[in-house]
Design a protein around this motif. Structure first.
Motif, PDB file in Angstrom:
ATOM      1  N   ASN A   1     -24.029 -20.346   9.482  1.00 57.80           N
ATOM      2  CA  ASN A   1     -23.411 -19.242  10.211  1.00 57.80           C
ATOM      3  C   ASN A   1     -23.667 -19.366  11.710  1.00 57.80           C
ATOM      4  O   ASN A   1     -22.771 -19.144  12.522  1.00 57.80           O
ATOM      5  CB  ASN A   1     -23.925 -17.901   9.683  1.00 57.80           C
ATOM      6  CG  ASN A   1     -23.205 -16.743  10.318  1.00 57.80           C
ATOM      7  OD1 ASN A   1     -21.979 -16.712  10.361  1.00 57.80           O
ATOM      8  ND2 ASN A   1     -23.962 -15.786  10.819  1.00 57.80           N
ATOM      9  N   ASN A   2     -24.891 -19.727  12.060  1.00 58.19           N
ATOM     10  CA  ASN A   2     -25.213 -19.896  13.478  1.00 58.19           C
ATOM     11  C   ASN A   2     -24.416 -21.033  14.102  1.00 58.19           C
ATOM     12  O   ASN A   2     -23.917 -20.910  15.228  1.00 58.19           O
ATOM     13  CB  ASN A   2     -26.709 -20.149  13.665  1.00 58.19           C
ATOM     14  CG  ASN A   2     -27.533 -18.914  13.415  1.00 58.19           C
ATOM     15  OD1 ASN A   2     -27.033 -17.797  13.427  1.00 58.19           O
ATOM     16  ND2 ASN A   2     -28.815 -19.106  13.157  1.00 58.19           N
TER      17      ASN A   2
ATOM     18  N   PHE B   1     -21.490 -22.161  13.089  1.00 53.19           N
ATOM     19  CA  PHE B   1     -20.095 -21.725  13.153  1.00 53.19           C
ATOM     20  C   PHE B   1     -19.886 -20.745  14.310  1.00 53.19           C
ATOM     21  O   PHE B   1     -18.922 -20.867  15.071  1.00 53.19           O
ATOM     22  CB  PHE B   1     -19.688 -21.084  11.828  1.00 53.19           C
ATOM     23  CG  PHE B   1     -18.294 -20.526  11.830  1.00 53.19           C
ATOM     24  CD1 PHE B   1     -17.200 -21.372  11.851  1.00 53.19           C
ATOM     25  CD2 PHE B   1     -18.085 -19.162  11.808  1.00 53.19           C
ATOM     26  CE1 PHE B   1     -15.905 -20.854  11.850  1.00 53.19           C
ATOM     27  CE2 PHE B   1     -16.803 -18.639  11.814  1.00 53.19           C
ATOM     28  CZ  PHE B   1     -15.710 -19.495  11.843  1.00 53.19           C
ATOM     29  N   ARG B   2     -20.811 -19.804  14.455  1.00 54.36           N
ATOM     30  CA  ARG B   2     -20.706 -18.807  15.516  1.00 54.36           C
ATOM     31  C   ARG B   2     -20.738 -19.452  16.898  1.00 54.36           C
ATOM     32  O   ARG B   2     -20.062 -19.011  17.822  1.00 54.36           O
ATOM     33  CB  ARG B   2     -21.842 -17.785  15.386  1.00 54.36           C
ATOM     34  CG  ARG B   2     -21.724 -16.626  16.357  1.00 54.36           C
ATOM     35  CD  ARG B   2     -22.926 -15.732  16.319  1.00 54.36           C
ATOM     36  NE  ARG B   2     -24.076 -16.487  16.790  1.00 54.36           N
ATOM     37  CZ  ARG B   2     -25.284 -16.454  16.237  1.00 54.36           C
ATOM     38  NH1 ARG B   2     -25.518 -15.704  15.190  1.00 54.36           N
ATOM     39  NH2 ARG B   2     -26.279 -17.168  16.733  1.00 54.36           N
ATOM     40  N   ASP B   3     -21.513 -20.528  17.031  1.00 50.93           N
ATOM     41  CA  ASP B   3     -21.623 -21.224  18.318  1.00 50.93           C
ATOM     42  C   ASP B   3     -20.555 -22.304  18.502  1.00 50.93           C
ATOM     43  O   ASP B   3     -20.622 -23.095  19.425  1.00 50.93           O
ATOM     44  CB  ASP B   3     -23.007 -21.857  18.456  1.00 50.93           C
ATOM     45  CG  ASP B   3     -24.105 -20.805  18.566  1.00 50.93           C
ATOM     46  OD1 ASP B   3     -23.807 -19.655  18.930  1.00 50.93           O
ATOM     47  OD2 ASP B   3     -25.280 -21.142  18.290  1.00 50.93           O
ATOM     48  N   ASN B   4     -19.544 -22.319  17.578  1.00 49.12           N
ATOM     49  CA  ASN B   4     -18.437 -23.269  17.638  1.00 49.12           C
ATOM     50  C   ASN B   4     -18.891 -24.724  17.584  1.00 49.12           C
ATOM     51  O   ASN B   4     -18.272 -25.596  18.182  1.00 49.12           O
ATOM     52  CB  ASN B   4     -17.568 -23.030  18.875  1.00 49.12           C
ATOM     53  CG  ASN B   4     -16.884 -21.703  18.830  1.00 49.12           C
ATOM     54  OD1 ASN B   4     -16.384 -21.293  17.785  1.00 49.12           O
ATOM     55  ND2 ASN B   4     -16.869 -21.006  19.960  1.00 49.12           N
TER      56      ASN B   4
ATOM     57  N   THR C   1     -16.613 -26.206  12.286  1.00 48.98           N
ATOM     58  CA  THR C   1     -15.421 -25.407  11.999  1.00 48.98           C
ATOM     59  C   THR C   1     -15.586 -24.716  10.659  1.00 48.98           C
ATOM     60  O   THR C   1     -16.496 -25.024   9.889  1.00 48.98           O
ATOM     61  CB  THR C   1     -14.173 -26.306  11.935  1.00 48.98           C
ATOM     62  OG1 THR C   1     -14.308 -27.208  10.848  1.00 48.98           O
ATOM     63  CG2 THR C   1     -13.984 -27.096  13.230  1.00 48.98           C
ATOM     64  N   GLU C   2     -14.676 -23.814  10.354  1.00 44.57           N
ATOM     65  CA  GLU C   2     -14.729 -23.098   9.085  1.00 44.57           C
ATOM     66  C   GLU C   2     -14.563 -24.060   7.912  1.00 44.57           C
ATOM     67  O   GLU C   2     -15.195 -23.886   6.866  1.00 44.57           O
ATOM     68  CB  GLU C   2     -13.649 -22.028   9.049  1.00 44.57           C
ATOM     69  CG  GLU C   2     -13.714 -21.155   7.812  1.00 44.57           C
ATOM     70  CD  GLU C   2     -12.724 -20.016   7.863  1.00 44.57           C
ATOM     71  OE1 GLU C   2     -12.565 -19.364   6.811  1.00 44.57           O
ATOM     72  OE2 GLU C   2     -12.123 -19.760   8.906  1.00 44.57           O
TER      73      GLU C   2
END
Length: 43
Positions: free
Chosen positions: A31-32, A34-37, A40-41
């Motif tokens: 999650n971290n 993904f949140r920081d780009n 990718t999903e």
């Protein structure tokens, strides 16, 4: 210790506590990232 309480965990699949903790830590890390780009999903 500031607080003295127990956390009750519903464990219907009889998973070991370490397995649940490992999964939680991995999801937190993903999650971290993904949140920081950083990922990718789809990854």
């Amino acid at each position: 210790m500031l607080h003295d309480y127990e956390i009750e965990v519903n464990n219907p699949n009889n998973l070991k506590d370490n397995t649940m903790l490992d999964c939680s830590m991995e999801l937190l890390l993903l999650n971290n990232l993904f949140r920081d780009n950083i990922i990718t999903e789809a990854e």
